[in-house]
Design an enzyme around this catalytic site. Structure first.
Site, PDB file in Angstrom:
ATOM      1  N   TRP A 179       0.863  -1.042   0.115  1.00 43.26           N
ATOM      2  CA  TRP A 179       0.203   0.111  -0.075  1.00 43.26           C
ATOM      3  C   TRP A 179       1.007   1.195  -0.122  1.00 43.26           C
ATOM      4  CZ3 TRP A 179      -0.714   3.952   3.824  1.00 43.26           C
ATOM      5  CH2 TRP A 179      -1.291   4.849   3.400  1.00 43.26           C
ATOM      6  N   GLU A 221      -2.807  -2.780  -2.937  1.00 46.46           N
ATOM      7  CA  GLU A 221      -4.062  -2.409  -2.159  1.00 46.46           C
ATOM      8  C   GLU A 221      -4.221  -1.022  -2.785  1.00 46.46           C
ATOM      9  OE1 GLU A 221      -3.598  -1.813   1.991  1.00 46.46           O
ATOM     10  OE2 GLU A 221      -5.688  -1.431   2.148  1.00 46.46           O
ATOM     11  N   LYS A 223      -6.989   2.412  -3.204  1.00 45.34           N
ATOM     12  CA  LYS A 223      -7.671   3.383  -2.249  1.00 45.34           C
ATOM     13  C   LYS A 223      -8.206   4.530  -2.922  1.00 45.34           C
ATOM     14  CE  LYS A 223      -6.460   6.012   2.012  1.00 45.34           C
ATOM     15  NZ  LYS A 223      -5.742   5.785   3.082  1.00 45.34           N
ATOM     16  N   ASP A 254      -9.843  -3.085   0.552  1.00 44.67           N
ATOM     17  CA  ASP A 254      -9.922  -2.608   1.955  1.00 44.67           C
ATOM     18  C   ASP A 254     -11.361  -1.998   2.043  1.00 44.67           C
ATOM     19  OD1 ASP A 254     -10.059  -0.422   3.838  1.00 44.67           O
ATOM     20  OD2 ASP A 254      -7.976  -0.917   4.179  1.00 44.67           O
ATOM     21  N   HIS A 257     -11.869   1.728   1.337  1.00 50.51           N
ATOM     22  CA  HIS A 257     -11.159   2.739   0.285  1.00 50.51           C
ATOM     23  C   HIS A 257     -12.242   2.851  -0.867  1.00 50.51           C
ATOM     24  CE1 HIS A 257      -7.021   1.503   1.792  1.00 50.51           C
ATOM     25  NE2 HIS A 257      -7.539   2.262   2.548  1.00 50.51           N
ATOM     26  N   HIS A 281      -8.805  -6.298   3.362  1.00 51.64           N
ATOM     27  CA  HIS A 281      -8.526  -5.644   4.596  1.00 51.64           C
ATOM     28  C   HIS A 281     -10.156  -5.442   5.270  1.00 51.64           C
ATOM     29  CE1 HIS A 281      -4.385  -3.945   4.630  1.00 51.64           C
ATOM     30  NE2 HIS A 281      -4.427  -5.129   4.670  1.00 51.64           N
ATOM     31  N   ASP A 289     -12.698   7.113   5.563  1.00 52.94           N
ATOM     32  CA  ASP A 289     -11.638   5.888   5.891  1.00 52.94           C
ATOM     33  C   ASP A 289     -11.009   5.901   6.928  1.00 52.94           C
ATOM     34  OD1 ASP A 289     -10.141   3.455   5.484  1.00 52.94           O
ATOM     35  OD2 ASP A 289      -8.502   4.460   4.388  1.00 52.94           O
ATOM     36  N   ASP A 291     -11.220   3.685   9.880  1.00 50.58           N
ATOM     37  CA  ASP A 291     -10.567   2.366  10.286  1.00 50.58           C
ATOM     38  C   ASP A 291     -10.935   2.425  11.850  1.00 50.58           C
ATOM     39  OD1 ASP A 291      -8.582   1.377   8.289  1.00 50.58           O
ATOM     40  OD2 ASP A 291      -7.996   3.411   8.388  1.00 50.58           O
ATOM     41  N   ASP A 320      -7.929  -4.624   9.345  1.00 51.20           N
ATOM     42  CA  ASP A 320      -7.044  -3.252   9.129  1.00 51.20           C
ATOM     43  C   ASP A 320      -7.650  -2.146   9.875  1.00 51.20           C
ATOM     44  OD1 ASP A 320      -5.395  -1.488   8.398  1.00 51.20           O
ATOM     45  OD2 ASP A 320      -5.839  -1.003   6.499  1.00 51.20           O
TER      46      ASP A 320
END
Ligand code: RNT
Ligand code: ZN
Length: 412
Positions: A179, A221, A223, A254, A257, A281, A289, A291, A320
């Site tokens: 990433w 990855e 995004k 992810d 993302h 993820h 994003d 998390d 993640d």
């Protein structure tokens, strides 16, 4: 309801709960080391930067390798089954001066491997293209400066070789995720150049590194955007799909993302058709994003349903998220268990029957049963699963965490 009663109820809709218990125990989840210290790592005290950030300053975070290892071991003791640990390159262990990212070797990770062997964990890996002075103008592998690109190419090569070391030493596969935060805050004049440089740098990494192609599994990855890089991300979804497909590596999805109204679970079947395997993820975006710790919400449910229908063995399931505002150990345990709970709920769904209704155009019955099955006695099967694997079934695990917090974390 007792487990025996639940077992009978599920048997009536064609679900063998004994098989579910066995199947779920065989699904490893890659637990991210970076929840333990807010993506800090062991190189500097600066914290996460360059397209990645944590919020919160809850006390007790791990600040040394020993503390992080102890916290992971403790968290794993409350999670049913045997799992994997996902390391980032910035978690290398340095005696005295810090070895820079372009010079890292297996020696910086030997203590992790020794620890993994002792605890029976397998390791996954990530090069760290952030929190470093060589992220210049927000760019790494796509920088217009050849010296900056070289530094990060060398880092990528080193990391593939470290992943190879993990795979060999632990006699397992090792997933390695690339990433890069590369992007621009404002409208770039050239959208093509950085992508061409990115592809060229990645090609050089994969060409130069010596690693076992069967055991080391690289993925890239994508995004949508990051804070500070709102206008353009080099490794967009389309870039990653094209690159990964043409170079025969995997692409990583992810959950944070994409546009928030996009259904990430819907992407899985297409990925599987054209890549054969999917790296994932598992995260929870709140408005962006962010998390957050994953919850048993509709998004996680939908992702787990797809994973189960497509065969969990075809996935690299990695968590993640990183919340620095709550107890970090609790965040790990809760997230891992939530992932497993949703996988179990999906395994307890009679998917073949529902698919047959779809194909027969019986949409009313499909809707009714999809909803009714949600209320089947999942928790009795979960409790039995936890009992057999020797961990608490319900919220009593949190008492154990609170004690660890009082005795260990808050004394740091
Ligand atoms: C960032 C990406 C990336 C990181 C980790 C730490 O937006 O999701 O996967 O979270 O590598
Ligand atoms: Zn991610």
């Amino acid at each position: 309801m007792s487990y025996k009663e639940a077992q009978k109820k599920y048997a009536k809709i064609g679900i063998d709960t004994e098989k579910v218990i066995k199947d779920l125990a065989a699904v490893p989840i890659s637990m991210h080391c970076w929840q333990g210290d807010d993506v800090g790592g062991f190189e500097s005290v600066g914290g996460a930067s360059n397209g990645i950030q944590t919020t919160g300053n809850y006390p007790g975070k791990a600040t040394t390798p020993e503390q992080l290892m102890a916290d992971i071991e403790f968290a794993m003791s409350l999670i049913p089954g045997k799992h994997r640990v996902n390391l980032h390159a910035c978690y290398g262990i340095h005696e005295g001066t810090v070895t820079d990212r372009d010079k890292l070797t297996w020696k910086n990770f030997k203590p992790w491997v020794d620890w993994a062997k002792k605890n029976g964990f397998k390791l996954d890996f990530n090069p760290t293209f952030f929190s470093h002075a060589n992220v210049v103008d927000g760019l790494t592998l796509s920088s217009p400066d050849p010296k900056i690109r070289k530094f990060w190419i060398d880092h990528g090569v080193r990391c593939l070789e470290i992943a190879d070391y993990f795979a060999k030493e632990l006699n397992s596969t090792c997933g390695i995720n690339f990433w890069c935060p590369d992007g621009y805050k404002d409208e770039p004049s050239d959208r093509l150049g950085p992508r061409q440089r990115m592809a060229d740098s990645l090609d050089r990494i994969f060409k130069k590194a010596k690693y076992d192609k069967k055991r080391v599994i690289p993925f890239l990855e994508s995004k949508l955007f990051g804070i500070g890089v709102e206008s353009y991300t080099v490794n967009s979804h389309e870039f990653v799909m094209g690159y990964a497909q043409s170079r025969k590596i995997l692409a990583l999805l992810d959950m944070g993302h994409f546009h928030l109204t996009e259904n990430v679970a819907d992407k899985i079947s297409s990925f599987l058709m054209f890549f054969g395997k999917v790296a994932f993820h598992i995260s929870r975006p709140v408005r962006w994003d962010s998390d957050h710790v994953i919850r048993q919400n509709d998004d996680l449910r939908a992702a787990a349903q797809e994973i189960v229908k497509m065969g969990p063995e075809n996935f690299i399931i990695a968590l993640d998220y990183f919340d620095a505002s709550i107890c970090r150990v609790a965040a790990w345990v809760l997230g891992m268990r939530n992932m497993q709970k949703e996988l179990m709920k999906a395994m307890l769904t009679p998917n073949a029957q529902l698919k047959a209704l779809q194909d027969a155009g019986e949409f009313t019955a499909q809707l009714v049963l999809q909803e009714e099955y949600k209320n089947y006695p999942f928790e009795d099967v979960w409790a039995e699963f936890c009992k057999r694997l020797g961990v608490p079934a319900g919220e009593e695990w949190f008492k154990t965490v609170q004690k660890y917090e009082k005795d260990v974390l808050l004394k740091r």
